[in-house]
Design an enzyme around this catalytic site. Structure first.
Site, short mmCIF file in Angstrom:
data_model
loop_
_atom_site.label_atom_id
_atom_site.label_comp_id
_atom_site.label_asym_id
_atom_site.label_seq_id
_atom_site.Cartn_x
_atom_site.Cartn_y
_atom_site.Cartn_z
N LYS A 191 -38.51 10.75 55.12
CA LYS A 191 -37.88 9.52 54.62
C LYS A 191 -37.61 9.64 53.13
O LYS A 191 -38.46 10.14 52.37
CB LYS A 191 -38.81 8.33 54.88
CG LYS A 191 -38.22 6.97 54.49
CD LYS A 191 -39.18 5.83 54.90
CE LYS A 191 -38.57 4.47 54.61
NZ LYS A 191 -39.47 3.37 55.02
N SER A 203 -37.63 -0.28 57.82
CA SER A 203 -36.73 0.41 56.93
C SER A 203 -36.61 1.91 57.23
O SER A 203 -35.69 2.55 56.72
CB SER A 203 -37.20 0.23 55.48
OG SER A 203 -38.48 0.76 55.31
N SER A 220 -42.30 -1.08 58.81
CA SER A 220 -41.16 -0.19 58.61
C SER A 220 -41.18 1.13 59.35
O SER A 220 -40.18 1.83 59.38
CB SER A 220 -40.97 0.09 57.12
OG SER A 220 -40.48 -1.07 56.50
#
Lengths: 483, 85, 474
Positions: free
Chosen positions: C79, C154, C178
């Protein structure tokens, strides 16, 4: 209208740890710009702080020296604001549970004859910001983050100070104590000690405090003292002319010798304090505090008072000895054995010895002068074996060699003739050859004695004891009969 | 507790268009309404996640500094080894 | 079957048996990327050259008989909040779109030390703020299961990469769901660890009190392997904690599963509730005890979470001022204008919204001890879960109220935040939670379930999850 001056100080002292407060970068003044930096003190994305143990220990030491209560559980808080030298746009400081609470600083005033206790609110740890340099030719500002993250303690006083001279005494005490504790080098020219000075005037008899104005970041003790003087004067003038003091923040300009307005009551400052989520609470054991306590030396003002009381030294001498451990150690060693007044020892150490060290540009440790030899030399002066002047010559030799001062005196023919009969003979000779001397003396021109002493010394090739010679001259001139 | 978008924007160093002001004002007020349901409490001792002993803190040994070239590598503007504003 | 469709466990075994090479695995993944990435958009930055070198190195070492970590040679997506030295790290934001860190996050050092193969930096909602991945300023990610829908956020890019076989494993970050929500929307597995079990050093923060890096993969077993590789105390992160042995060991017949009452409510799609209950039933059939457990204070979860998050995020994001790195506005007349223009240009609307709220809540000017009050309640919530775990071993709930939304369907920010309602509890209580798929709904979209355990119970969660995969999954 009569006023009470109310002053509070916030003093920032840089701690001389090897590394910064929250990262392993070197804590060193100077050096190439931005060469002691890493991602942590640069506030790069994603980094986390890491507490320096020694910084906490030094802060505890300061707290103990200033009689604070040490919080065995202490936490850090974020102080949020924007400034180009503030890498994270927040400073990790302490608000709610600072390391040291309360306490006081005892200052000496009026030549060491008066003591005053200035209460403290707290002492807490925080980190320094980087340095901003304004370029004169352009609007640009340059930023160097070498200083970003250097550990600081902030010493916050209650508004107990009442005059610029108290401000001076307070800051000097802080500095001397920090030096004595070994926690800071207090090099003000390097920014290791800075003060924010808060001043307000209170009408005498009233309980209502006046509006407080602040002079921020003063980098010298004299500067802080003068800044306080200027601000007190300004506030008095404002009130006397019927006006009201508005809250203003100043900075002290060293070259212009005046306070420059930084901002009026600032709308834009709101620190939004909250507990630092990236750091745990620090737990301190009582045994750890006790251990730090045992490492604390005799504190500066304690030492000054002791030197004044035990050795009957004046404040100025005591202060100078307090500032220099090596000289003080020699003083106390010599004074312990010396039969004469300790003041004489102080005079030699603070006078001739210091002068020679400075002239030859050597350190105390580099000289070969021992307490034993100095003491012996002073005894010889005390019992008139040598003159004071001879001592000045001998001490220079003693600084280069460890040898008995009597040996040096003999070698250089400096031993004073103190044999009564020898001196009497010389005096009689001189008076016979200089008959104007007793005549002039009896007429009241007493300073002719000096000439006569000089003549005697010439005949003795400088080795006569001038005090004794003078006595004998007086006797012979006045024609007193020996019993 | 009067919320003022422009004042808070000032504190957070933002400049907003009129449209943004209106939009944010509405959203934030809604969130503040949501937040107001949390009951007040008498004792508000902040909970600290964990504790560390003084003796376990980092030793004062220098390490980890960068070359100034690296320090300035991401600087939007630099001159003579300094960050420039 | 394509290599890219296999699990990390299977591939790891094949590598050891030398029935395939790391380069072949990577090639298969890169092939998927070539075919699908323009549709899925999981990555902000692809690191193909680096990956090839890493795969080659693994193959060389294996050929020499060198003993390597079990995840060596496995392609992973990282990420883009995780700082990677020399590789662009953007946090999905314009304000960092040119930022190349000079340092690695600790978790990335662990990825490298394990000889994993880094495929690229995965897309995310800007600064990890969001639940749909639509707030990224740099890339647009779609759900591989249905390209008209969002992958969740996210960590949308991380979940999509795994679901689309564009990576075998992924690292996401979970603040208030997330990792877990995108795992549910994309039909993959994701873990939120106990707070402090994985280092946050070098991970661009959202809420310091909640953030945790979370492993993601196709199966529970894969996520377990990745968790074991990244977990551990880090001297650079003073909020990490040492592992504590969890006293309970898994035995289906002794398991008491708590049905999380408050999270099976009227907002949850009936198909989802039914699917989760089916899972519960299958546990029951194998001998587990089922109980309904109530955990109080749910109505405070969202507001409490918002208070702490926005206050901390506003402070964490204040460092983006255009002076030391990142975007900087072109023209300004003084420092204040530099700040305002840089930040207004660089941040998208979601960070702006949260920063404003956080600035307001923490400012002395506007009064109120919000954060302290919030921490008081956080403590109470942790106690509430402690009490719940006296009655059961684990809590089970739906991961979200609905399946993946269509792109652009959700616009109201409050509704977007509410997607994480099932997720906040674990974040507030600092406890671990595992999201795993438990079926498909009538639109053929994945349904995700969530198992929540007490602190340090990750191994227990994995055991339960693997049991489900092996014995109960249809």
């Amino acid at each position: 209208m009569e006023f009470d001056v109310v002053i509070g100080l916030e003093v920032h002292v840089e701690l001389k740890t090897k590394t910064k407060m929250y990262c392993g970068c070197k804590n060193e003044f100077g050096g190439v710009a931005n060469s002691h930096c890493c991602e942590i003190c640069l506030g790069m994305p994603g980094v986390l702080p890491n507490i320096n143990k020694r910084a906490i220990e030094y802060a505890i030491k300061a707290g103990l020296a200033f009689n604070c209560k040490i919080n065995t559980s202490t936490k850090l808080d974020r102080k949020n604001y924007f400034y180009p030298d503030l890498a994270k746009s927040y400073q990790i400081s302490q608000k709610e549970q600072p390391l040291c609470v309360g306490g006081f600083v005892e200052i000496l005033l009026d030549g060491g004859t008066k003591e005053k206790r200035i209460r403290l609110v707290q002492i807490h740890v925080e980190e320094d910001a980087g340095k901003i340099i304004h370029m004169p030719e352009s609007d640009e500002i340059f930023v160097d983050f070498n200083r970003s993250g250097v550990p600081l303690i902030e010493i916050v006083s209650e508004p107990d100070l009442c005059s610029p001279s108290e401000v001076k005494a307070f800051l000097e005490t802080i500095r001397n104590t920090a030096l004595c504790l070994g926690i800071s080098d207090c090099k003000m020219q390097e920014g290791s000690l800075r003060a924010d000075v808060n001043i307000s005037l209170k009408q005498k008899g009233s309980s209502k405090f006046g509006t407080r104005c602040e002079i921020k970041n003063v980098g010298s003790i004299n500067g802080a003292t003068r800044a306080a003087e200027c601000e007190i004067k300004r506030q008095k003038e404002v009130i006397s002319s019927g006006g009201e003091v508005e809250q203003v923040t100043f900075r002290w300009d060293e070259t212009l010798n005046e306070n420059m307005v930084m901002r009026k009551k600032d709308k834009s400052v709101d620190y939004g304090f909250f507990a630092e989520p990236d750091l745990p609470q620090v737990e301190i054991l009582n045994e750890e505090i006790e251990e730090i306590k045992t490492s604390i030396c005799e504190l500066p003002n304690q030492k000054i008072r002791r030197l004044m009381a035990d050795y009957k030294l004046p404040y100025a001498d005591a202060y100078l000895l307090m500032e220099d451990d090596e000289k003080n150690a020699m003083f106390e060693a010599v004074a312990a054995d010396f039969s004469g007044e300790p003041k004489k020892v102080a005079n030699w150490i603070l006078g001739d010895l210091t002068r020679i060290l400075n002239k030859q540009n050597i350190s105390f440790a580099d000289s070969k002068l021992t307490a034993k030899n100095l003491e012996k030399m002073l005894e010889m002066i005390e019992n008139n074996s040598i003159s004071n002047t001879a001592g000045k010559t001998i001490i220079e030799v003693l600084m280069k060699q460890d040898v008995h001062p009597e040996t040096i005196a003999k070698q250089q023919g400096l031993l004073q003739q103190s044999d009564q009969s020898v001196l009497e003979d010389v005096v009689r000779e001189v008076l016979l050859e200089n008959t104007h001397v007793p005549e002039l003396f009896k007429k009241g021109k007493t300073n002719i004695l000096g000439f006569a002493v000089g003549e005697c010394m010439k005949r003795l090739k400088g080795s006569g004891n001038p005090t004794l010679i003078k006595e004998i001259l007086l006797k012979q001139i006045q024609g007193s009969v020996e019993v | 507790m009067a919320f003022d978008v422009l004042r808070v924007g000032e504190l957070a160093r933002f400049e907003f268009t009129e449209e943004e002001v209106k939009k944010f004002d509405g959203h934030i007020k809604e969130m503040l309404r949501m937040i107001s349901i949390i009951p007040e409490v008498l004792e508000t001792e902040a909970m600290v996640a964990n504790k560390v002993r003084l003796s376990d803190l980092r030793e004062d040994v220098p390490q980890g500094s960068w070359d100034s070239f690296d320090v300035l590598a991401n600087a939007p503007k630099k001159k003579s080894g300094f960050f420039v504003v | 079957m394509e290599l890219s469709e296999l699990t990390a466990k299977e591939l790891s075994q094949m590598l050891r048996k030398r029935t395939c090479s790391a380069s072949e695995i990577l090639e298969s993944v890169l092939q998927q990327i070539q075919e699908k990435e323009s549709d899925i958009g999981a990555y902000i930055t692809l690191t193909e050259d680096l990956a090839k070198k890493q795969a080659q190195k693994v193959d060389e070492k294996l050929a020499k008989g060198v003993e390597l970590a079990e995840l060596a040679g496995i392609p992973i997506a990282v990420k883009d909040v995780i700082c990677t030295k020399g590789i662009l790290t953007t946090a999905g934001s314009k304000i960092l779109e040119n930022f190349v860190p000079q340092y690695n996050a600790t978790v990335f050092n662990k990825v490298l030390a394990a000889n994993m193969v880094v495929v690229g930096k995965a897309n995310l909602d800007e600064f990890a703020m969001g639940t749909t991945c639509e707030s990224s300023a740099l890339r647009f990610t779609k759900n591989p299961r249905d390209l008209t829908r969002v992958p969740g956020g996210s960590s949308g890019g991380s979940a999509a990469a795994v679901a689309g076989n564009e990576a075998i494993l992924a690292l996401g970050s979970d603040t208030g769901g997330s990792v877990r929500l995108p795992a549910a929307f994309c039909g993959v597995v994701g873990l939120r660890p106990t707070y402090g079990r994985v280092s946050r050093y070098g991970v661009i923060p959202l809420a310091s009190s909640f953030d945790q890096v979370g492993p993601m993969g196709k199966t529970v077993g894969d996520v377990r392997m990745l968790f074991n590789a990244i977990a551990g105390e880090d001297p650079k992160d003073m909020t990490t904690i040492p592992n504590k042995k969890f006293e309970k060991s898994f035995d289906i017949k002794k398991l008491t599963l708590g049905i999380y009452k408050e999270q099976f409510n009227e907002h949850v799609d009936p198909e989802i509730s039914a699917s989760v209950m089916k899972m519960v039933e299958s546990f029951k059939e194998h001998g587990a005890t089922i109980k309904e457990i109530s955990v109080p204070y749910s109505e405070y979860f969202l507001p409490l979470y918002q208070i702490i998050l926005t206050i901390e995020a506003a402070s964490n994001l204040a460092r983006h001022d255009g002076i030391r790195y990142g975007h900087r506005t072109q023209e300004f007349k003084d420092v204040e204008e530099l700040y305002c223009k840089t930040r207004s240009e660089g941040f998208g609307p979601e960070p702006k919204r949260r920063i404003i709220l956080g600035t307001f809540l923490s400012s002395a000017e506007f009064g109120g001890a919000y954060r302290k009050k919030a921490f008081y309640w956080m403590q109470k919530i942790a106690e509430a879960y402690d009490n719940a775990f006296k009655e059961c071993d684990l809590l089970i709930s739906p991961m979200s109220c609905s399946h993946a939304f269509k792109v652009g369907e959700l616009v109201d920010p409050i509704k977007i935040y509410a997607l994480d309602l099932c997720a906040f509890g674990a974040s507030l209580a600092s406890i671990p939670a595992l999201a795993l798929p438990c079926g498909l709904d009538s639109s053929n979209l994945p349904i995700g379930t969530q198992i929540i355990g007490p602190k340090y119970s990750e191994k227990f969660l994995f055991d339960v999850g693997e049991f489900y995969e092996a014995h109960c999954k249809t």
